[in-house]
Structure formats: C-alpha cells, structure tokens
Design a protein around this motif. Sequence first.
Motif, mmCIF file in Angstrom:
data_model
loop_
_atom_site.group_PDB
_atom_site.id
_atom_site.type_symbol
_atom_site.label_atom_id
_atom_site.label_comp_id
_atom_site.label_asym_id
_atom_site.label_seq_id
_atom_site.Cartn_x
_atom_site.Cartn_y
_atom_site.Cartn_z
ATOM 1 N N PRO A 9 64.642 -3.846 -20.321
ATOM 2 C CA PRO A 9 65.914 -4.358 -20.841
ATOM 3 C C PRO A 9 65.875 -4.648 -22.340
ATOM 4 C CG PRO A 9 64.815 -6.022 -19.519
ATOM 5 C CD PRO A 9 64.032 -4.757 -19.347
ATOM 6 N N GLU A 10 64.669 -4.786 -22.911
ATOM 7 C CA GLU A 10 64.557 -5.065 -24.355
ATOM 8 C C GLU A 10 64.903 -3.839 -25.200
ATOM 9 O OE1 GLU A 10 61.029 -7.208 -22.364
ATOM 10 O OE2 GLU A 10 62.090 -5.326 -22.129
ATOM 11 N N LEU A 11 64.853 -2.657 -24.599
ATOM 12 C CA LEU A 11 65.128 -1.421 -25.336
ATOM 13 C C LEU A 11 66.555 -0.961 -25.092
ATOM 14 C CD1 LEU A 11 61.779 0.470 -24.677
ATOM 15 C CD2 LEU A 11 62.405 -0.983 -26.618
ATOM 16 N N PHE A 12 67.056 -0.101 -25.973
ATOM 17 C CA PHE A 12 68.432 0.378 -25.836
ATOM 18 C C PHE A 12 68.605 1.128 -24.524
ATOM 19 C CE2 PHE A 12 66.356 3.962 -27.878
ATOM 20 C CZ PHE A 12 66.907 5.062 -27.234
ATOM 21 N N ASP A 13 69.812 1.115 -24.018
ATOM 22 C CA ASP A 13 70.138 1.773 -22.754
ATOM 23 C C ASP A 13 70.240 3.274 -22.983
ATOM 24 O OD1 ASP A 13 71.071 2.564 -20.276
ATOM 25 O OD2 ASP A 13 73.031 1.595 -20.500
ATOM 26 N N GLY A 14 69.313 4.025 -22.423
ATOM 27 C CA GLY A 14 69.304 5.469 -22.582
ATOM 28 C C GLY A 14 70.146 6.211 -21.561
ATOM 29 N N SER A 15 70.687 5.503 -20.576
ATOM 30 C CA SER A 15 71.424 6.191 -19.509
ATOM 31 C C SER A 15 72.623 6.998 -20.007
ATOM 32 C CB SER A 15 71.829 5.216 -18.402
ATOM 33 O OG SER A 15 72.683 4.214 -18.883
ATOM 34 N N PRO A 16 73.358 6.571 -21.063
ATOM 35 C CA PRO A 16 74.444 7.424 -21.546
ATOM 36 C C PRO A 16 73.952 8.785 -22.055
ATOM 37 C CG PRO A 16 74.747 5.205 -22.379
ATOM 38 C CD PRO A 16 73.379 5.267 -21.747
ATOM 39 N N PHE A 17 72.666 8.850 -22.400
ATOM 40 C CA PHE A 17 72.079 10.101 -22.877
ATOM 41 C C PHE A 17 71.366 10.855 -21.749
ATOM 42 C CE2 PHE A 17 72.007 7.035 -26.401
ATOM 43 C CZ PHE A 17 72.857 7.687 -27.281
ATOM 44 N N GLY A 18 71.410 10.286 -20.531
ATOM 45 C CA GLY A 18 70.762 10.927 -19.394
ATOM 46 C C GLY A 18 69.259 10.820 -19.398
ATOM 47 N N MET A 19 68.728 9.768 -20.021
ATOM 48 C CA MET A 19 67.278 9.638 -20.141
ATOM 49 C C MET A 19 66.785 8.246 -19.775
ATOM 50 S SD MET A 19 67.013 7.722 -23.406
ATOM 51 C CE MET A 19 65.349 7.850 -23.810
ATOM 52 N N SER A 20 65.484 8.176 -19.528
ATOM 53 C CA SER A 20 64.789 6.899 -19.334
ATOM 54 C C SER A 20 63.882 6.678 -20.531
ATOM 55 C CB SER A 20 63.942 6.947 -18.059
ATOM 56 O OG SER A 20 64.771 7.034 -16.920
ATOM 57 N N GLN A 21 63.551 5.432 -20.778
ATOM 58 C CA GLN A 21 62.627 5.125 -21.874
ATOM 59 C C GLN A 21 61.232 5.668 -21.594
ATOM 60 O OE1 GLN A 21 63.333 4.078 -24.799
ATOM 61 N NE2 GLN A 21 65.458 3.525 -24.449
ATOM 62 N N ALA A 22 60.858 5.696 -20.330
ATOM 63 C CA ALA A 22 59.577 6.271 -19.914
ATOM 64 C C ALA A 22 59.709 6.710 -18.465
ATOM 65 C CB ALA A 22 58.448 5.254 -20.058
ATOM 66 N N VAL A 23 58.818 7.602 -18.067
ATOM 67 C CA VAL A 23 58.747 8.033 -16.677
ATOM 68 C C VAL A 23 57.277 8.064 -16.283
ATOM 69 C CG1 VAL A 23 59.156 9.899 -15.042
ATOM 70 C CG2 VAL A 23 60.860 9.403 -16.799
ATOM 71 N N SER A 28 49.675 11.236 -10.692
ATOM 72 C CA SER A 28 48.640 11.399 -11.722
ATOM 73 C C SER A 28 48.391 10.134 -12.535
ATOM 74 C CB SER A 28 49.027 12.524 -12.681
ATOM 75 O OG SER A 28 50.140 12.134 -13.476
ATOM 76 N N LYS A 29 49.296 9.149 -12.420
ATOM 77 C CA LYS A 29 49.263 7.920 -13.208
ATOM 78 C C LYS A 29 49.543 8.162 -14.689
ATOM 79 C CE LYS A 29 46.457 4.801 -10.497
ATOM 80 N NZ LYS A 29 45.338 3.876 -10.579
ATOM 81 N N LEU A 30 50.135 9.312 -15.017
ATOM 82 C CA LEU A 30 50.523 9.569 -16.397
ATOM 83 C C LEU A 30 51.872 8.935 -16.680
ATOM 84 C CD1 LEU A 30 49.488 13.295 -16.913
ATOM 85 C CD2 LEU A 30 48.344 11.250 -17.788
ATOM 86 N N VAL A 31 52.039 8.461 -17.914
ATOM 87 C CA VAL A 31 53.282 7.859 -18.375
ATOM 88 C C VAL A 31 53.777 8.687 -19.558
ATOM 89 C CG1 VAL A 31 54.387 5.792 -19.299
ATOM 90 C CG2 VAL A 31 52.442 5.570 -17.736
ATOM 91 N N PHE A 32 54.993 9.174 -19.444
ATOM 92 C CA PHE A 32 55.615 9.950 -20.512
ATOM 93 C C PHE A 32 56.671 9.070 -21.166
ATOM 94 C CE2 PHE A 32 53.906 12.767 -17.380
ATOM 95 C CZ PHE A 32 53.270 13.741 -18.124
ATOM 96 N N ILE A 33 56.454 8.713 -22.429
ATOM 97 C CA ILE A 33 57.333 7.771 -23.112
ATOM 98 C C ILE A 33 58.255 8.533 -24.049
ATOM 99 C CG2 ILE A 33 57.438 5.763 -24.624
ATOM 100 C CD1 ILE A 33 54.606 5.076 -23.479
ATOM 101 N N SER A 34 59.557 8.339 -23.854
ATOM 102 C CA SER A 34 60.559 8.976 -24.707
ATOM 103 C C SER A 34 60.380 8.532 -26.148
ATOM 104 C CB SER A 34 61.964 8.598 -24.238
ATOM 105 O OG SER A 34 62.232 9.149 -22.973
ATOM 106 N N GLY A 35 60.942 9.318 -27.053
ATOM 107 C CA GLY A 35 60.869 8.975 -28.468
ATOM 108 C C GLY A 35 61.431 7.593 -28.731
ATOM 109 N N GLN A 36 60.604 6.750 -29.308
ATOM 110 C CA GLN A 36 61.012 5.385 -29.636
ATOM 111 C C GLN A 36 61.430 5.330 -31.100
ATOM 112 O OE1 GLN A 36 61.260 2.868 -27.236
ATOM 113 N NE2 GLN A 36 60.924 4.709 -26.007
ATOM 114 N N VAL A 37 62.556 4.704 -31.332
ATOM 115 C CA VAL A 37 63.117 4.587 -32.669
ATOM 116 C C VAL A 37 63.461 3.126 -32.945
ATOM 117 C CG1 VAL A 37 64.031 6.946 -32.657
ATOM 118 C CG2 VAL A 37 65.464 5.076 -31.830
#
Length: 132
Positions: A9-23, A28-37
């Motif tokens: 909740p501390e980060l901007f809401d990415g849902s209007p862009f169809g994305m999550s902040q991370a997945v 595999s326990k891998l974390v893919f973090i979207s571009g942070q700005v």
Amino acid sequence: MNKKPINPPELFDGSPFGMSQAVCDLDSKLVFISGQVDWNQEYQTSENSVEGQTEKALQNLQIALDAANSSVDNLLQVRIYIRGELGEYINTLAPILSSFFGESRPALTGIGVASLASPETLVEIEAVAKRK
C-alpha cells in the motif's frame, strides 16, 4: 506457474496500468519487481534530480522487497534506466548504489533511455530477487 502478486500500500497503485509492483513465482521463489520510480500515490515525482530520484526509487525497491519476503541481500539482477546518457551520471550514482547494495553486489545493468513513465521521471529501477 504458481504466482502471487505483491502490491504494498505504500507504493502507487499499478492496477490502472494492469501491473503489480512485484510478482513472486512460488515454485522457484523468484521475485520479479516492476520498475520502481519516484512516484507518490498520485503518480507524481518528489525529486527533480537523477540522484534524488535514484534514492527514492531504491526506497521503493526496498518496500517491494520487504513485501515480497525478500531483501537487498537476495537481489540477483538489477536494471537501472536513466533518462539521457548513463555515462553522465555514473560517478554520482556509483556511491548511492554501492551504499544501497552493500555486499550483495547483484548483477547490474545501466541503460540510458529517451523517455520513462512520465516526463518528470528520470530514473526507473527493476529487479529480480530470491525470496527468503
């Protein structure tokens, strides 16, 4: 693939862009973090310099890592996108990055680009990490 979206909740809401902040890939326990700005909840920047926006993007990266049950020590790969010529900023960014990454030393790629998410956005940082 068994995946879990991460949207602190501390980060901007990415849902209007169809994305999550991370997945998280739960298999595999891998974390893919979207571009942070440097964006607040209204998609506005708070800093006007590459250095300031880098620090804010790294703070947001830390928030995403924490929410994904990961850490800087678990970073595997980081990509930093800079508006303009990367070489013009490398000497001022190196100490900021070195301080943030510490002994983690992930694979790192720096890329100069013509544009980012908004005209005011100067820096974007994406990453891949492993969950704890």
